[in-house]
Design a protein around this motif. Structure first.
Motif, PDB file in Angstrom:
ATOM      1  N   THR A 245       5.580  -1.113  11.861  1.00  0.00           N
ATOM      2  CA  THR A 245       5.278  -1.163  10.430  1.00  0.00           C
ATOM      3  C   THR A 245       4.242  -0.111  10.059  1.00  0.00           C
ATOM      4  OG1 THR A 245       5.779  -3.524  10.297  1.00  0.00           O
ATOM      5  CG2 THR A 245       4.387  -2.614   8.566  1.00  0.00           C
ATOM      6  N   LEU A 246       3.209   0.025  10.881  1.00  0.00           N
ATOM      7  CA  LEU A 246       2.156   1.007  10.589  1.00  0.00           C
ATOM      8  C   LEU A 246       2.731   2.419  10.570  1.00  0.00           C
ATOM      9  CD1 LEU A 246      -1.388   0.875  12.188  1.00  0.00           C
ATOM     10  CD2 LEU A 246      -0.272   3.037  11.676  1.00  0.00           C
ATOM     11  N   ILE A 247       3.521   2.762  11.581  1.00  0.00           N
ATOM     12  CA  ILE A 247       4.066   4.120  11.677  1.00  0.00           C
ATOM     13  C   ILE A 247       5.023   4.405  10.524  1.00  0.00           C
ATOM     14  CG2 ILE A 247       5.553   5.616  13.070  1.00  0.00           C
ATOM     15  CD1 ILE A 247       4.373   4.181  15.554  1.00  0.00           C
ATOM     16  N   ASN A 248       5.924   3.478  10.234  1.00  0.00           N
ATOM     17  CA  ASN A 248       6.889   3.706   9.159  1.00  0.00           C
ATOM     18  C   ASN A 248       6.232   3.723   7.792  1.00  0.00           C
ATOM     19  OD1 ASN A 248      10.049   3.591   9.942  1.00  0.00           O
ATOM     20  ND2 ASN A 248       8.839   2.476  11.446  1.00  0.00           N
ATOM     21  N   THR A 249       5.202   2.904   7.599  1.00  0.00           N
ATOM     22  CA  THR A 249       4.487   2.927   6.322  1.00  0.00           C
ATOM     23  C   THR A 249       3.799   4.272   6.118  1.00  0.00           C
ATOM     24  OG1 THR A 249       4.099   0.541   6.416  1.00  0.00           O
ATOM     25  CG2 THR A 249       2.689   1.819   4.950  1.00  0.00           C
ATOM     26  N   ALA A 250       3.120   4.755   7.154  1.00  0.00           N
ATOM     27  CA  ALA A 250       2.447   6.058   7.056  1.00  0.00           C
ATOM     28  C   ALA A 250       3.461   7.171   6.796  1.00  0.00           C
ATOM     29  CB  ALA A 250       1.667   6.337   8.337  1.00  0.00           C
ATOM     30  N   LEU A 251       4.608   7.105   7.479  1.00  0.00           N
ATOM     31  CA  LEU A 251       5.646   8.125   7.276  1.00  0.00           C
ATOM     32  C   LEU A 251       6.203   8.065   5.864  1.00  0.00           C
ATOM     33  CD1 LEU A 251       7.465  10.315   8.466  1.00  0.00           C
ATOM     34  CD2 LEU A 251       9.013   8.498   9.235  1.00  0.00           C
ATOM     35  N   LEU A 286      11.185   2.719   3.796  1.00  0.00           N
ATOM     36  CA  LEU A 286      10.670   2.925   5.150  1.00  0.00           C
ATOM     37  C   LEU A 286       9.736   1.800   5.574  1.00  0.00           C
ATOM     38  CD1 LEU A 286      10.038   6.773   5.515  1.00  0.00           C
ATOM     39  CD2 LEU A 286      11.441   5.317   6.968  1.00  0.00           C
ATOM     40  N   ILE A 287       8.981   1.242   4.621  1.00  0.00           N
ATOM     41  CA  ILE A 287       8.112   0.113   4.952  1.00  0.00           C
ATOM     42  C   ILE A 287       8.944  -1.064   5.440  1.00  0.00           C
ATOM     43  CG2 ILE A 287       6.545  -1.618   3.994  1.00  0.00           C
ATOM     44  CD1 ILE A 287       5.419   0.534   2.158  1.00  0.00           C
ATOM     45  N   PHE A 288      10.031  -1.351   4.746  1.00  0.00           N
ATOM     46  CA  PHE A 288      10.872  -2.466   5.161  1.00  0.00           C
ATOM     47  C   PHE A 288      11.592  -2.173   6.477  1.00  0.00           C
ATOM     48  CE2 PHE A 288      10.472  -4.516   1.000  1.00  0.00           C
ATOM     49  CZ  PHE A 288      10.460  -5.844   1.398  1.00  0.00           C
ATOM     50  N   THR A 289      11.926  -0.918   6.714  1.00  0.00           N
ATOM     51  CA  THR A 289      12.484  -0.569   8.026  1.00  0.00           C
ATOM     52  C   THR A 289      11.481  -0.891   9.124  1.00  0.00           C
ATOM     53  OG1 THR A 289      13.841   1.207   7.078  1.00  0.00           O
ATOM     54  CG2 THR A 289      13.388   1.307   9.441  1.00  0.00           C
ATOM     55  N   GLY A 290      10.216  -0.554   8.889  1.00  0.00           N
ATOM     56  CA  GLY A 290       9.172  -0.889   9.853  1.00  0.00           C
ATOM     57  C   GLY A 290       8.996  -2.379  10.020  1.00  0.00           C
ATOM     58  N   LEU A 291       9.078  -3.134   8.916  1.00  0.00           N
ATOM     59  CA  LEU A 291       8.935  -4.590   8.990  1.00  0.00           C
ATOM     60  C   LEU A 291      10.067  -5.219   9.798  1.00  0.00           C
ATOM     61  CD1 LEU A 291       7.846  -5.374   5.315  1.00  0.00           C
ATOM     62  CD2 LEU A 291       6.414  -5.511   7.356  1.00  0.00           C
ATOM     63  N   ARG A 292      11.280  -4.729   9.603  1.00  0.00           N
ATOM     64  CA  ARG A 292      12.416  -5.262  10.367  1.00  0.00           C
ATOM     65  C   ARG A 292      12.247  -4.968  11.853  1.00  0.00           C
ATOM     66  NH1 ARG A 292      17.823  -3.183   7.601  1.00  0.00           N
ATOM     67  NH2 ARG A 292      18.733  -4.427   9.293  1.00  0.00           N
ATOM     68  N   VAL A 350      17.165 -11.991   7.253  1.00  0.00           N
ATOM     69  CA  VAL A 350      16.173 -12.419   6.261  1.00  0.00           C
ATOM     70  C   VAL A 350      15.393 -11.213   5.748  1.00  0.00           C
ATOM     71  CG1 VAL A 350      14.004 -13.684   5.962  1.00  0.00           C
ATOM     72  CG2 VAL A 350      15.932 -14.782   7.095  1.00  0.00           C
ATOM     73  N   MET A 351      14.954 -10.357   6.662  1.00  0.00           N
ATOM     74  CA  MET A 351      14.204  -9.166   6.244  1.00  0.00           C
ATOM     75  C   MET A 351      15.088  -8.216   5.442  1.00  0.00           C
ATOM     76  SD  MET A 351      11.168  -9.663   7.069  1.00  0.00           S
ATOM     77  CE  MET A 351      10.696  -8.064   6.411  1.00  0.00           C
ATOM     78  N   TYR A 352      16.360  -8.106   5.829  1.00  0.00           N
ATOM     79  CA  TYR A 352      17.280  -7.245   5.081  1.00  0.00           C
ATOM     80  C   TYR A 352      17.500  -7.781   3.679  1.00  0.00           C
ATOM     81  CZ  TYR A 352      21.414  -4.362   4.148  1.00  0.00           C
ATOM     82  OH  TYR A 352      22.310  -3.476   3.602  1.00  0.00           O
ATOM     83  N   ALA A 353      17.572  -9.118   3.557  1.00  0.00           N
ATOM     84  CA  ALA A 353      17.718  -9.729   2.231  1.00  0.00           C
ATOM     85  C   ALA A 353      16.498  -9.449   1.365  1.00  0.00           C
ATOM     86  CB  ALA A 353      17.927 -11.236   2.371  1.00  0.00           C
ATOM     87  N   LEU A 354      15.298  -9.575   1.947  1.00  0.00           N
ATOM     88  CA  LEU A 354      14.080  -9.265   1.195  1.00  0.00           C
ATOM     89  C   LEU A 354      14.047  -7.790   0.803  1.00  0.00           C
ATOM     90  CD1 LEU A 354      11.420 -11.304   3.204  1.00  0.00           C
ATOM     91  CD2 LEU A 354      12.299 -11.805   0.914  1.00  0.00           C
TER      92      LEU A 354
END
Length: 364
Positions: A245-251, A286-292, A350-354
């Motif tokens: 999540t940190l890396i994808n959020t920064a990117l 990208l944030i949600f990609t990191g969360l997933r 669930v994360m994809y739905a969000l």
């Protein structure tokens, strides 16, 4: 002047109305398709389109690709499993096939029901005993105890799900703000990057002893809101799952269109407005990609941590059955393996739905 045939005009109107009605149907199907994708039911879209008259042959070919091929692959796997499993002998006997594993699903469910009956009988006896004490004027001797029977398979599942979500929530609260800061500031990125590169590859098995000692030293009582075992597993999940999540959020933040950044400077946006109105909407995919990714990593880490630390959950269930060594243990372990995989898939859905919900709301 050319006369218009009333019958021809009526046919044209009917055709136009039919086309308009069909267009509305396809619009609704296309809207539903987004949710079908989220739920893993994408094969329903071509079925509905075929029923609405949109090139049934082409739609059935799509159904074959989306549903037929996966079903055939699953059946082929089950046949191969059932054929080859009895030929492999282990210390616990032959590897169980699909039938034996399914039988253990029923046994685990029956065990849960029996344990529920025991708990209900325990609380009933306790209530009757306390009622007699109160009637005898001995209210000071009334005691309420919790049932301490063996946790059932369903309870182990629920424990693991609660733990992974708690650890994932802590990781998200830490990773997203730090990732935003690293994406907006080169100085912050330079400070965070070395820590990410050092700690990201660390195995959960290396974190677990450290977390156990720290929690045991700081959390000296088990009477609080959370038990020690719960906190140990959850914090281990946090330490291993926050990095994606940190890396994808920064990117995502650093990839924002420079023109938008320039506009924010011209409009003299304050930091809060810039983040909420510009940064987050642009970086959301990208944030949600990191969360997933983080949730998937956290789920894998949790099972390993529960096995090693013997903390309640699916990991402990697997280890206990392995140590048990009964003729049914291997089949129960395989039930747990399939459960872990199915829950991991559902967590990702669930994360994809969000993600779909937030992206849809953001694009409106």
């Amino acid at each position: 002047m050319t006369a218009i045939d009333p019958q021809s005009l009526s046919d044209a109107e009917k055709t136009a109305r039919k086309d308009a009605r069909q267009a509305r149907i396809f619009t609704r199907i296309n809207r539903l398709d987004g949710w079908f994708q989220v739920l893993g039911l994408a094969w329903l879209t071509p079925i509905l389109k075929a029923a609405a008259g949109d090139n049934p042959r082409a739609q059935m070919k799509e159904v074959w690709q989306l549903l037929g091929v996966p079903l055939i692959a699953i059946f082929a796997f089950l046949i191969a499993w059932g054929t080859l499993a009895p030929k492999v002998q282990t210390s616990l006997g032959a590897i169980p096939g699909p039938v034996q594993v399914w039988e253990q699903v029923g046994n685990l469910h029956d065990d849960h029901l029996r344990e529920q009956d025991k708990a209900a009988a325990f609380y009933q006896r306790q209530d009757e005993r306390n009622a007699k004490l109160i009637a005898a004027g001995k209210a000071d001797k009334v005691k309420n105890r919790s049932y301490t029977g063996k946790p059932t398979y369903y309870q182990q599942i629920w424990t693991s799900i609660k733990t992974v979500f708690f650890g994932f929530l802590i990781a998200t609260v830490v990773a997203v703000p730090v990732g935003i800061a690293a994406g907006l500031s080169k100085t912050a990125n330079a400070a965070v990057n070395p820590l990410v590169q050092i700690f990201k590859p660390v195995s959960p098995l290396a974190w677990l002893p450290i977390v156990t000692m720290v929690v045991s030293a700081v959390y000296t009582s088990n009477d609080g809101m959370f038990s020690k075992s719960f906190l140990i597993s959850a914090i281990t999940v946090t330490l291993c799952s926050l990095w994606p999540t940190l890396i994808n959020t920064a990117l995502g933040v650093s990839s924002i269109d420079k023109d938008l950044v320039s506009v924010s400077k011209v409009l003299k946006m304050n930091t809060y407005t810039k983040i909420t109105k510009l940064v987050l909407p642009s970086a959301l995919p990208l944030i949600f990609t990191g969360l997933r990714l983080s949730l998937g990593v956290g789920w894998m880490v949790l099972i390993a941590a529960e096995m090693l630390a013997q903390n309640p959950g699916l990991g402990k269930f697997v280890w206990d059955e392995f140590q048990n060594g009964s003729s049914q243990s291997l089949a129960k372990i395989m039930v747990a393996v399939f459960t872990i995989g199915i829950i991991g898939f559902l967590l990702d859905r669930v994360m994809y739905a969000l993600q779909s919900l937030f992206t849809f709301t953001n694009n409106r």
